[in-house]
Design a protein around this motif. Structure first.
Motif, PDB file in Angstrom:
ATOM      1  N   GLY A 114       0.822  -1.204   0.000  1.00  0.00           N
ATOM      2  CA  GLY A 114       0.000   0.000   0.000  1.00  0.00           C
ATOM      3  C   GLY A 114       0.854   1.250   0.000  1.00  0.00           C
ATOM      4  O   GLY A 114       2.075   1.185   0.193  1.00  0.00           O
ATOM      5  N   PRO A 115       0.243   2.407  -0.206  1.00  0.00           N
ATOM      6  CA  PRO A 115       1.012   3.655  -0.280  1.00  0.00           C
ATOM      7  C   PRO A 115       1.552   4.077   1.078  1.00  0.00           C
ATOM      8  O   PRO A 115       0.959   3.783   2.129  1.00  0.00           O
ATOM      9  CB  PRO A 115      -0.018   4.662  -0.806  1.00  0.00           C
ATOM     10  CG  PRO A 115      -1.335   4.109  -0.370  1.00  0.00           C
ATOM     11  CD  PRO A 115      -1.195   2.615  -0.438  1.00  0.00           C
ATOM     12  N   GLU A 116       2.680   4.742   1.044  1.00  0.00           N
ATOM     13  CA  GLU A 116       3.217   5.346   2.256  1.00  0.00           C
ATOM     14  C   GLU A 116       2.420   6.612   2.552  1.00  0.00           C
ATOM     15  O   GLU A 116       2.221   7.458   1.681  1.00  0.00           O
ATOM     16  CB  GLU A 116       4.694   5.693   2.066  1.00  0.00           C
ATOM     17  CG  GLU A 116       5.344   6.287   3.303  1.00  0.00           C
ATOM     18  CD  GLU A 116       6.762   6.735   3.048  1.00  0.00           C
ATOM     19  OE1 GLU A 116       7.644   6.430   3.871  1.00  0.00           O
ATOM     20  OE2 GLU A 116       6.994   7.404   2.017  1.00  0.00           O
ATOM     21  N   GLU A 117       1.958   6.749   3.798  1.00  0.00           N
ATOM     22  CA  GLU A 117       1.141   7.893   4.175  1.00  0.00           C
ATOM     23  C   GLU A 117       1.702   8.517   5.456  1.00  0.00           C
ATOM     24  O   GLU A 117       1.269   8.213   6.563  1.00  0.00           O
ATOM     25  CB  GLU A 117      -0.318   7.464   4.365  1.00  0.00           C
ATOM     26  CG  GLU A 117      -0.963   6.955   3.076  1.00  0.00           C
ATOM     27  CD  GLU A 117      -2.408   6.540   3.257  1.00  0.00           C
ATOM     28  OE1 GLU A 117      -2.804   6.252   4.414  1.00  0.00           O
ATOM     29  OE2 GLU A 117      -3.151   6.495   2.261  1.00  0.00           O
ATOM     30  N   LEU A 391      -3.993  16.936  14.407  1.00  0.00           N
ATOM     31  CA  LEU A 391      -5.406  16.552  14.519  1.00  0.00           C
ATOM     32  C   LEU A 391      -6.055  16.504  13.144  1.00  0.00           C
ATOM     33  O   LEU A 391      -6.849  15.600  12.852  1.00  0.00           O
ATOM     34  CB  LEU A 391      -6.132  17.559  15.425  1.00  0.00           C
ATOM     35  CG  LEU A 391      -7.569  17.220  15.802  1.00  0.00           C
ATOM     36  CD1 LEU A 391      -7.629  15.904  16.567  1.00  0.00           C
ATOM     37  CD2 LEU A 391      -8.174  18.343  16.643  1.00  0.00           C
ATOM     38  N   ALA A 392      -5.707  17.453  12.278  1.00  0.00           N
ATOM     39  CA  ALA A 392      -6.246  17.449  10.918  1.00  0.00           C
ATOM     40  C   ALA A 392      -5.785  16.218  10.158  1.00  0.00           C
ATOM     41  O   ALA A 392      -6.557  15.613   9.399  1.00  0.00           O
ATOM     42  CB  ALA A 392      -5.812  18.720  10.186  1.00  0.00           C
ATOM     43  N   ARG A 393      -4.529  15.833  10.361  1.00  0.00           N
ATOM     44  CA  ARG A 393      -4.011  14.617   9.691  1.00  0.00           C
ATOM     45  C   ARG A 393      -4.781  13.381  10.146  1.00  0.00           C
ATOM     46  O   ARG A 393      -5.121  12.511   9.323  1.00  0.00           O
ATOM     47  CB  ARG A 393      -2.516  14.470  10.003  1.00  0.00           C
ATOM     48  CG  ARG A 393      -1.921  13.097   9.684  1.00  0.00           C
ATOM     49  CD  ARG A 393      -1.961  12.775   8.212  1.00  0.00           C
ATOM     50  NE  ARG A 393      -1.432  11.442   7.948  1.00  0.00           N
ATOM     51  CZ  ARG A 393      -2.151  10.332   7.918  1.00  0.00           C
ATOM     52  NH1 ARG A 393      -3.459  10.393   8.153  1.00  0.00           N
ATOM     53  NH2 ARG A 393      -1.586   9.174   7.647  1.00  0.00           N
ATOM     54  N   ASN A 398      -4.393  11.587   4.935  1.00  0.00           N
ATOM     55  CA  ASN A 398      -3.063  11.961   4.460  1.00  0.00           C
ATOM     56  C   ASN A 398      -3.074  13.183   3.551  1.00  0.00           C
ATOM     57  O   ASN A 398      -2.051  13.847   3.386  1.00  0.00           O
ATOM     58  CB  ASN A 398      -2.438  10.771   3.715  1.00  0.00           C
ATOM     59  CG  ASN A 398      -0.945  10.898   3.560  1.00  0.00           C
ATOM     60  OD1 ASN A 398      -0.218  11.010   4.547  1.00  0.00           O
ATOM     61  ND2 ASN A 398      -0.464  10.878   2.333  1.00  0.00           N
ATOM     62  N   GLY A 399      -4.231  13.497   2.962  1.00  0.00           N
ATOM     63  CA  GLY A 399      -4.298  14.624   2.047  1.00  0.00           C
ATOM     64  C   GLY A 399      -4.672  15.941   2.693  1.00  0.00           C
ATOM     65  O   GLY A 399      -4.918  16.928   1.985  1.00  0.00           O
ATOM     66  N   ALA A 400      -4.712  16.015   4.013  1.00  0.00           N
ATOM     67  CA  ALA A 400      -5.067  17.261   4.693  1.00  0.00           C
ATOM     68  C   ALA A 400      -4.057  18.358   4.354  1.00  0.00           C
ATOM     69  O   ALA A 400      -2.854  18.099   4.279  1.00  0.00           O
ATOM     70  CB  ALA A 400      -5.110  17.040   6.201  1.00  0.00           C
ATOM     71  N   PRO A 401      -4.519  19.601   4.144  1.00  0.00           N
ATOM     72  CA  PRO A 401      -3.614  20.711   3.774  1.00  0.00           C
ATOM     73  C   PRO A 401      -2.827  21.204   4.988  1.00  0.00           C
ATOM     74  O   PRO A 401      -3.086  22.289   5.531  1.00  0.00           O
ATOM     75  CB  PRO A 401      -4.578  21.769   3.243  1.00  0.00           C
ATOM     76  CG  PRO A 401      -5.844  21.525   3.984  1.00  0.00           C
ATOM     77  CD  PRO A 401      -5.932  20.031   4.183  1.00  0.00           C
ATOM     78  N   LEU A 402      -1.840  20.436   5.399  1.00  0.00           N
ATOM     79  CA  LEU A 402      -1.151  20.694   6.664  1.00  0.00           C
ATOM     80  C   LEU A 402      -0.376  22.001   6.653  1.00  0.00           C
ATOM     81  O   LEU A 402      -0.377  22.743   7.650  1.00  0.00           O
ATOM     82  CB  LEU A 402      -0.210  19.519   6.983  1.00  0.00           C
ATOM     83  CG  LEU A 402      -0.875  18.146   7.066  1.00  0.00           C
ATOM     84  CD1 LEU A 402       0.154  17.078   7.392  1.00  0.00           C
ATOM     85  CD2 LEU A 402      -1.986  18.150   8.101  1.00  0.00           C
ATOM     86  N   ILE A 403       0.306  22.281   5.549  1.00  0.00           N
ATOM     87  CA  ILE A 403       1.102  23.510   5.488  1.00  0.00           C
ATOM     88  C   ILE A 403       0.206  24.730   5.614  1.00  0.00           C
ATOM     89  O   ILE A 403       0.508  25.669   6.363  1.00  0.00           O
ATOM     90  CB  ILE A 403       1.927  23.555   4.185  1.00  0.00           C
ATOM     91  CG1 ILE A 403       2.975  22.434   4.176  1.00  0.00           C
ATOM     92  CG2 ILE A 403       2.610  24.908   4.016  1.00  0.00           C
ATOM     93  CD1 ILE A 403       3.773  22.350   2.891  1.00  0.00           C
ATOM     94  N   ALA A 449      -9.294   7.675  12.255  1.00  0.00           N
ATOM     95  CA  ALA A 449      -8.491   8.178  11.144  1.00  0.00           C
ATOM     96  C   ALA A 449      -9.321   8.125   9.878  1.00  0.00           C
ATOM     97  O   ALA A 449     -10.091   7.184   9.657  1.00  0.00           O
ATOM     98  CB  ALA A 449      -7.222   7.360  10.979  1.00  0.00           C
ATOM     99  N   ALA A 450      -9.149   9.143   9.057  1.00  0.00           N
ATOM    100  CA  ALA A 450      -9.915   9.189   7.806  1.00  0.00           C
ATOM    101  C   ALA A 450      -9.387   8.167   6.831  1.00  0.00           C
ATOM    102  O   ALA A 450      -8.212   7.864   6.807  1.00  0.00           O
ATOM    103  CB  ALA A 450      -9.823  10.590   7.220  1.00  0.00           C
TER     104      ALA A 450
END
Length: 450
Positions: A114-117, A391-393, A398-403, A449-450
């Motif tokens: 699976g993908p690395e997240e 918390l957003a992550r 994994n696609g949360a706009p963290l920056i 987790a999403a």
């Protein structure tokens, strides 16, 4: 002629000067705090993606099979120029393959799992390494702040001639800032060797790229790879004509037989599937600070020599030791814990230094509640913004706009504090930080987790 400047204009200029100093202190604080957290970079990855397959070792044939499978899945994409295989190590017992297009975990049999997240871990590393600014600019800024830490440490030593004699003198009561100053000075003394090491290595890492570009322009006709070659080895000439996949299993077997004490960390396949492909193995050496020695192999698996990071000239060994010394990637968990403790102490020194400066200005009659509130927003707002990204992550995936989340929060919180300095926001921000950290821990433990 005398330039007539009103007292009010002078006051505004002094406030602007102080605000600029506050901004520099805020960035320095951010760099120190994220650097402390990123010591556990490997552990954050395991927390962030706990279901990834783990193993203590993986067979050479399994690595060969996995590389072939990953490249086969990219047959309709542009050719990958560099393929990396992260080998299982003590701190991160996982195998991961990264190409120009993707990063995937593989299991012990070499199957794609699976993908690395690990977007939050990468975000945290990027915040410390380059303030999330792409390209050369971010690293250069962080390197300059490394020089600033060095200057502050040495100037603090010179400015306090009794600093070592008073190393264990601590007046805890905050009488006109005395208690805070004692904490600042004592932690500064106790962490001085660590601060100097972190400052020097951080400056080398951040400004090393600038130096390499300078050397390339002056001596290598702007060829940056040629400038790095005397230290990290030469880049082979490319030959894009198609060829069968290189033999990766043979180099792994060679290293296990000829360097049994070396701990393999990475396999790098250059220009896979072409006639110019070749393999590099990076392996740590016991009781050495170098991040590893690089062993070179041809497409047929034949050994072509090593770069010399383990036994080459002193400059090579020094350059190869910079990364581990800066990030604490040696000595296992005890060293990491020590780095975190010293890192938090250095972060406190930075925070209290600015607080002491603001306190002295106030005692001189320069009452600046907005600057004080703004600094409260930095001290408690930056960790709050980091907690919000985690918390957003957890909740958004994994696609949360963290920056975007981090920088909007990290900038907005001090600005709101400056606009509304009363009542002082320190207590409210502390409570919000506790709530956010508790929410992160609860969500992670409950597996939300999403």
């Amino acid at each position: 002629m005398r330039l007539a400047i009103s007292k009010d204009a002078v006051q505004r200029a002094l406030s602007a000067h102080a605000a600029i100093g506050l901004l520099a202190s805020a960035l320095l604080y951010l760099i120190c705090l994220t650097g402390t957290l990123v010591v556990f970079y490997q552990e954050w990855q395991r927390i962030e993606q706990p279901d990834a397959p783990e193993m203590t070792a993986i067979a050479p044939e399994a690595v060969q099979h996995a590389v072939a499978s990953v490249l086969a899945a990219e047959k309709n994409k542009p050719r990958t120029t560099h393929l990396y295989v992260h080998m299982p190590v003590e701190g991160l017992p996982r195998s991961t393959i990264t190409t120009d297009h993707q990063a995937v975990h593989i299991d012990a049999d070499g199957k794609i799992a699976g993908p690395e997240e690990n977007s939050w871990s990468e975000f945290l590393l990027g915040a410390h390494y380059a303030l999330n600014i792409p390209g050369l600019v971010g690293m250069t800024i962080v390197g300059i702040f490394g020089v600033m830490i060095l200057a502050l440490t040495l100037s603090g030593l010179v400015a306090h001639p009794r600093i070592f004699r008073d190393a264990f003198r601590l007046r805890t009561r905050d009488n006109h800032g005395v208690g805070l100053a004692d904490w600042h000075n004592r932690l500064g003394v106790w962490t001085m060797p660590f601060s100097l090491a972190i400052a020097v290595t951080g400056s080398m890492i951040g400004l090393g790229v600038v130096g390499a570009y300078g050397l390339a322009g002056a001596f290598y006709k702007n060829d940056i790879e040629a400038a790095y070659a005397p230290i990290f080895g030469e880049e082979h000439a490319a030959d894009a004509r198609p060829a069968p996949l290189a033999d990766i299993a043979a180099p792994l077997a060679w290293l296990a037989h000829n360097e049994p004490d070396a701990r393999l960390t990475y396999v790098i396949l250059h220009d896979p599937g072409t006639r110019g492909q070749h393999t590099q193995l990076i392996a740590e050496h016991p009781r050495r600070l170098i991040y590893g020695e690089t062993y070179e192999f041809g497409a047929d698996g034949s050994y072509h020599g090593k770069v010399g990071l383990s036994d080459g000239h002193l400059g090579q060994q020094l350059a190869a030791s910079t990364y581990n010394l800066h990030f604490g990637n040696y000595g296992g968990l005890p060293v990491k814990i020590a780095y975190v403790l010293f890192g938090f102490a250095l972060t406190i020194v930075v925070a209290t230094g600015t607080s002491i400066w603001l306190g002295k200005r106030q005692r001189r009659g320069l009452h600046e509640p907005r600057l004080r509130a703004g600094w409260d927003g930095v001290i408690w707002g930056v960790p709050l913004a980091l907690a919000l990204t985690l918390l957003a992550r957890i909740l958004l995936g994994n696609g949360a706009p963290l920056i975007a989340i981090f920088w909007l929060a990290a900038i907005a919180i001090p600005l709101v504090a400056i606009v509304r300095p009363e009542p002082r926001p320190k207590t409210l921000l502390r409570r919000l930080l506790i709530v956010s950290v508790t929410a992160c821990a609860a969500a992670a433990l409950l597996g939300i987790a999403a």
